[in-house]
Scaffold this active site. Structure first.
Site, short mmCIF file in Angstrom:
data_model
loop_
_atom_site.label_atom_id
_atom_site.label_comp_id
_atom_site.label_asym_id
_atom_site.label_seq_id
_atom_site.Cartn_x
_atom_site.Cartn_y
_atom_site.Cartn_z
N HIS A 163 108.94 30.47 22.72
CA HIS A 163 107.84 29.60 22.27
C HIS A 163 107.39 28.69 23.43
O HIS A 163 106.56 27.80 23.22
CB HIS A 163 108.31 28.67 21.15
CG HIS A 163 108.59 29.33 19.83
ND1 HIS A 163 107.71 30.18 19.21
CD2 HIS A 163 109.65 29.21 18.98
CE1 HIS A 163 108.22 30.55 18.04
NE2 HIS A 163 109.39 29.99 17.88
N TRP A 165 106.31 38.66 12.40
CA TRP A 165 105.41 39.81 12.19
C TRP A 165 105.17 40.52 13.52
O TRP A 165 105.33 41.74 13.64
CB TRP A 165 104.10 39.30 11.60
CG TRP A 165 103.11 40.33 11.18
CD1 TRP A 165 103.36 41.65 10.90
CD2 TRP A 165 101.71 40.11 10.95
NE1 TRP A 165 102.19 42.26 10.52
CE2 TRP A 165 101.17 41.35 10.53
CE3 TRP A 165 100.87 39.00 11.04
CZ2 TRP A 165 99.82 41.50 10.23
CZ3 TRP A 165 99.52 39.15 10.73
CH2 TRP A 165 99.01 40.38 10.33
N TYR A 208 96.52 35.62 14.64
CA TYR A 208 97.04 36.04 13.33
C TYR A 208 95.90 36.55 12.45
O TYR A 208 96.00 37.62 11.84
CB TYR A 208 97.71 34.83 12.69
CG TYR A 208 98.34 35.05 11.34
CD1 TYR A 208 99.70 35.38 11.24
CD2 TYR A 208 97.62 34.90 10.16
CE1 TYR A 208 100.30 35.55 10.00
CE2 TYR A 208 98.21 35.08 8.92
CZ TYR A 208 99.54 35.40 8.84
OH TYR A 208 100.13 35.57 7.62
N SER A 233 103.19 30.98 13.69
CA SER A 233 101.92 31.71 13.78
C SER A 233 102.11 33.20 13.45
O SER A 233 101.19 33.98 13.64
CB SER A 233 101.32 31.55 15.17
OG SER A 233 102.25 32.02 16.11
#
Ligand code: A3P
Length: 332
Positions: A140, A80, A229, A76
């Site tokens: 996660h 970033w 996102y 996802s």
């Protein structure tokens, strides 16, 4: 003639003690995405190695009140958000305009380590004396399976998810790239779509993962921030400032006027990160080539792969699972 046996990269290796094998044999199992098998532990699916790491950090990790834990559904945009968080939280000690900023020479996965995949993996005991405060870590793991101290302390949780269609395509492509490297084969889109729809995605079911953190963010907005996102793509400045406020390190007027916000977004942009030498030719210690984390970086790549039937099927599942939650995904 001598034959040398090449061992698989670390991320595909299995903890092979008899005791561990015996334990694994008690868990439901299915065909894996990049590994041969995934296991269902505490209601979610992951590899043998990750499951072992999850159990170790559940037992051993002691969260501190000023820790920041980044949680994502795989694919996802973890890399970033790791880069954005690292740049944001460390901007006093590592000013973003510096030519030798750590993000320019290291992959974000090496700057913000996963609890279950780096720090507690393979029976390791992490050395937290090397961390600066606040400690930035990632996982996660679904909310219900987080180490108790993360849930019970004032540790902040930054959660990121992405629309399920792009998440699925990204996961399928990523897994196939690793499969090609290691097994010289790939899994078909039909087979893995069926897996995804049955909830057998990495750390899935996808909808359980997302909904648990969504509800937590509504009930406990000072503890959990819920990011998407697509929202960061569409309104990067607003979302980064929102994140800074949540972490109690808002940007000053002076920083804004000097372009700090814009520069963080530029350094962490897909185009910039993907083209760095470390991300074109480097590898993580577990053996994954960094270039695998930077594929297209867009919203809507699903359109290049989904049939109408796939779109309808996943829509139906997601609509039913999200019903009444107030959560909606954007696909464009
Ligand atoms: P695609 O496969 O759709 O290109 P993760 O980091 O959770 O593994 O997610 C990887 C996905 O995030 C990939 O999506 C990757 O290209 C995308 N990504 C990586 N860096 C990004 C960035 N700086 N901005 C936007 N997307 C990025």
């Amino acid at each position: 003639m001598t034959t040398s046996k090449i061992s698989p990269p670390k991320y595909l290796q299995e903890f092979s003690s008899e005791e561990w094998k015996k334990f694994l044999s008690t868990l439901p199992k299915e065909k894996g995405w990049m590994e041969s098998t995934i296991y269902n532990y505490q209601g979610f699916w992951s590899s043998s190695r990750a499951t072992q790491g999850v159990m170790a950090c559940q037992k051993q990790f002691q969260a501190q009140d000023d820790d920041i834990i980044l949680v994502t559904t795989p694919k996802s945009g973890t890399v970033w958000l790791k880069s954005l968080l690292f740049a944001l939280v460390n901007r006093k000690s590592n000013p973003i305009f510096e030519q030798d900023h750590p993000l320019l020479v290291k992959n974000p996965h090496d700057l913000v380590l996963f609890l279950e995949l780096d720090l507690y993996v393979d029976g390791q005991v992490p050395d937290f004396s090397l961390f600066t405060s606040p400690r930035l870590m990632a996982t996660h793991v679904p909310f219900a399976s987080l180490p108790k101290s993360v849930r019970n302390s004032r540790t902040k949780i930054v959660y990121l998810c992405r629309n399920p269609r792009d998440t699925f395509i990204s996961m399928w492509q990523f897994a196939n790239n690793l499969r090609l490297d290691n097994y010289k084969d790939t899994n078909s889109i039909e087979e893995m779509f069926d897996h995804f729809c049955k909830g057998m995605s990495l750390y899935g079911p996808f909808w359980n993962h997302v909904l648990d953190y969504w509800r937590e963010s509504l009930e406990n907005p000072d503890k959990v921030i819920f990011l998407m996102y697509e929202e960061i793509k569409k309104q990067p400045k607003i979302q980064l400032k929102r994140l800074a406020e949540f972490l109690e390190c808002p940007f000053s007027n002076e920083e804004e006027n000097c372009g700090v916000v814009d520069e963080i977004l530029r350094v962490c942009s897909f185009e910039n990160l993907r083209n760095l030498e470390v991300n074109t030719n480097g590898k993580l210690s577990a053996g994954v080539a960094n270039k695998n984390f930077f594929r297209r970086g867009e919203i809507g790549d699903w359109k290049n792969y989904f049939t109408v039937e796939m779109k309808d099927k996943l829509n139906e599942i997601i609509e039913q699972k999200l019903q009444g939650s107030g959560l909606k995904f954007s696909y464009i």
